[in-house]
Motif scaffolding. Sequence first.
Motif, short mmCIF file in Angstrom:
data_model
loop_
_atom_site.label_atom_id
_atom_site.label_comp_id
_atom_site.label_asym_id
_atom_site.label_seq_id
_atom_site.Cartn_x
_atom_site.Cartn_y
_atom_site.Cartn_z
N LEU A 1 0.87 -1.10 -0.11
CA LEU A 1 -0.02 -0.09 -0.05
C LEU A 1 0.95 1.29 -0.01
N ALA A 2 2.01 1.17 0.86
CA ALA A 2 2.76 2.42 0.82
C ALA A 2 3.39 2.66 -0.73
N LEU A 3 3.85 1.54 -1.45
CA LEU A 3 4.42 1.76 -2.70
C LEU A 3 3.08 2.25 -3.79
N GLY A 4 1.99 1.74 -3.34
CA GLY A 4 0.69 2.23 -4.26
C GLY A 4 0.69 4.02 -3.85
N LEU A 5 0.80 4.15 -2.75
CA LEU A 5 0.75 5.87 -2.51
C LEU A 5 1.74 6.49 -3.06
N SER A 6 2.85 5.98 -3.35
CA SER A 6 4.12 6.50 -4.05
C SER A 6 3.76 6.61 -5.32
N VAL A 7 3.07 5.69 -5.99
CA VAL A 7 2.46 5.73 -7.44
C VAL A 7 1.56 6.93 -7.63
N VAL A 8 0.50 6.89 -6.52
CA VAL A 8 -0.51 8.01 -6.68
C VAL A 8 0.37 9.44 -6.52
N ALA A 9 1.37 9.43 -5.66
CA ALA A 9 2.26 10.72 -5.58
C ALA A 9 2.57 10.94 -6.96
N PHE A 10 3.44 9.85 -7.55
CA PHE A 10 3.87 10.18 -9.23
C PHE A 10 2.83 10.75 -9.85
N GLY A 11 1.48 10.06 -9.97
CA GLY A 11 0.44 10.40 -10.56
C GLY A 11 -0.04 11.88 -10.45
N TRP A 12 -0.01 12.41 -9.15
CA TRP A 12 -0.38 13.75 -9.14
C TRP A 12 0.92 14.82 -9.47
N LEU A 13 1.95 14.29 -9.30
CA LEU A 13 3.00 15.11 -9.99
C LEU A 13 3.06 15.32 -11.44
N GLY B 1 2.69 13.03 11.24
CA GLY B 1 1.66 14.05 10.96
C GLY B 1 2.07 15.38 10.54
N LEU B 2 3.33 15.77 10.83
CA LEU B 2 3.75 17.19 10.42
C LEU B 2 4.07 16.93 8.88
N LEU B 3 4.68 15.86 8.64
CA LEU B 3 5.18 15.64 7.10
C LEU B 3 3.98 15.54 6.21
N VAL B 4 2.93 14.75 6.88
CA VAL B 4 1.59 14.54 5.89
C VAL B 4 1.06 16.38 5.59
N ALA B 5 0.95 16.96 6.85
CA ALA B 5 0.46 18.15 6.64
C ALA B 5 1.08 19.00 5.82
N ALA B 6 2.78 19.05 6.00
CA ALA B 6 3.58 19.78 5.00
C ALA B 6 3.32 19.55 3.68
N THR B 7 3.19 18.00 3.30
CA THR B 7 2.99 17.64 1.80
C THR B 7 1.59 18.04 1.30
N LEU B 8 0.73 17.83 2.05
CA LEU B 8 -0.67 18.57 1.44
C LEU B 8 -0.57 20.01 1.25
N ILE B 9 0.00 20.40 2.19
CA ILE B 9 -0.14 22.01 2.21
C ILE B 9 0.95 22.66 0.85
N ALA B 10 1.88 21.74 0.69
CA ALA B 10 2.93 22.21 -0.45
C ALA B 10 2.35 21.71 -1.82
N CYS B 11 1.60 20.75 -1.65
CA CYS B 11 0.92 20.41 -2.97
C CYS B 11 -0.02 21.50 -3.26
N ARG B 12 -1.20 21.84 -2.24
CA ARG B 12 -2.00 22.80 -2.51
C ARG B 12 -1.47 24.23 -3.10
N GLN B 13 -0.24 24.56 -2.31
CA GLN B 13 0.39 26.01 -2.95
C GLN B 13 0.88 25.64 -4.26
N LEU B 14 1.48 24.82 -4.39
CA LEU B 14 2.24 24.58 -5.86
C LEU B 14 1.16 24.38 -6.95
N PRO C 1 5.07 25.02 4.84
CA PRO C 1 5.60 23.70 4.80
C PRO C 1 7.02 23.58 5.24
N ALA C 2 7.84 24.75 4.95
CA ALA C 2 9.04 24.81 5.45
C ALA C 2 9.21 24.80 7.10
#
Length: 416
Positions: free
Chosen positions: A263-275, A372-385, A334-335
């Motif tokens: 499932l973690a590998l699947g999440l990485s694939v989803v992340a690549f798809g979003w990118l 949790g902080l990493l997840v929050a930073a990731t979601l906010i960074a994606c939104r801002q980008l 995010p920083a």
Amino acid sequence: MTGSTGARLALAVWALTRVALLLCVTKVITLPGPDVTSDVSVIYHGWSEILKTGTYPRSDVTWQYPPLAALAILSPALLPFLDYASAFFVLAFLCDGLVLGLLLYAGRRTGRWTAGAWVWVAGVPLLGTTAYARYDVMVAAVAVAALLVGVRHPRVLGVLAAVGALLKVWPALILAGTARGRQTRLAWTAAAVAAAGLLAVCTVAMPGALAFLGFQRDRGTEVESLGALVFHVWRQFGWQGRVELHYGSLEFLGPHVPLVSTLALGLSVVAFGWLLVWRLRACDFRVNTPADAAFTAVLLFTTTSRVISPQYMLWLVGLAAVCLVFRDSRMGLPAVLVLLATGITQLEFPLGFVHVVASDATGVTLMFLRNGLLVAATLIACRQLWRQAVSGGPREGGRPPAARSGVGREAEPVGS
């Protein structure tokens, strides 16, 4: 505070904190928790002896690094008057200083500031001794140099991205935000040619250059990863698995671990798809976009990884620092979250690692906070980008917002 005063203050704080780090890694000051420097004095040193014989450590499953990592492992030979570990720490210190120098120099230009330098000054000591006891600070130096120099020299960006990728893979992601058109063609072509050439040289020069691929493939769910939270909680309700040293790190082994790893590998694939979707839809490329996109991409793949080793935080701190060199960057929040996560990372490793391994209340709390902080930073960074490059991009018949701002050349879109 003037720019020169801020730079001098940053240098002073950097010097004080780095002297403290050197005193810790050389054991003049002893900190609680496991000795993180043994990776250098034992593992790295052992690998260097094997590499000197003309082969990669292809029979050692803990060798999970691309072929140019051999240069980092052999680098203490540049200081033959020191023992291996001391030489490694000095080189890590010098790379740390190089990053600060690049950030301070870049921050002097129009449309930039020294906030990025302060992120680096604060972030490295927040990670503690791990920062100098792994070769990731050397890789971060390559990535930071690539992004800063690449603003004006896309071919150099491509070559340094290739060098970084063959040191530790993740710097390949710094190419994600190059402006479409000429800049992408130059950077990506230079990266491909440099990577192919270097890989060919490494493969011919020593056997075992690609052995790391199999060892990486077989890794499981490490105790500090996002997926590991499932088992940290499940242990409280009778899960019958265990924690063991596996492929160089402490991993969960037992029922349903392979499923969570998949499932973690699947999440990485989803992340690549979003990118990929972001890349295809982005239409407003600014001078800060490559750094913002690189930071977001590395956040995505770090957070979804089966392994989130403490030294991975150096990648994020370095890229966050580059983002905040540019005043137009939207990665401020995010920083800050990454800096908080870096501080908590030192609390969980090495200071509280026994609690993490035991999945007790302290360990579980630390892992939920850090991840949790990493997840929050990731979601906010994606939104801002997305908002800056896609939602806020140019519309038909109009010019990009940055081009209309009149801030100056550095704030204009760099794409074509």
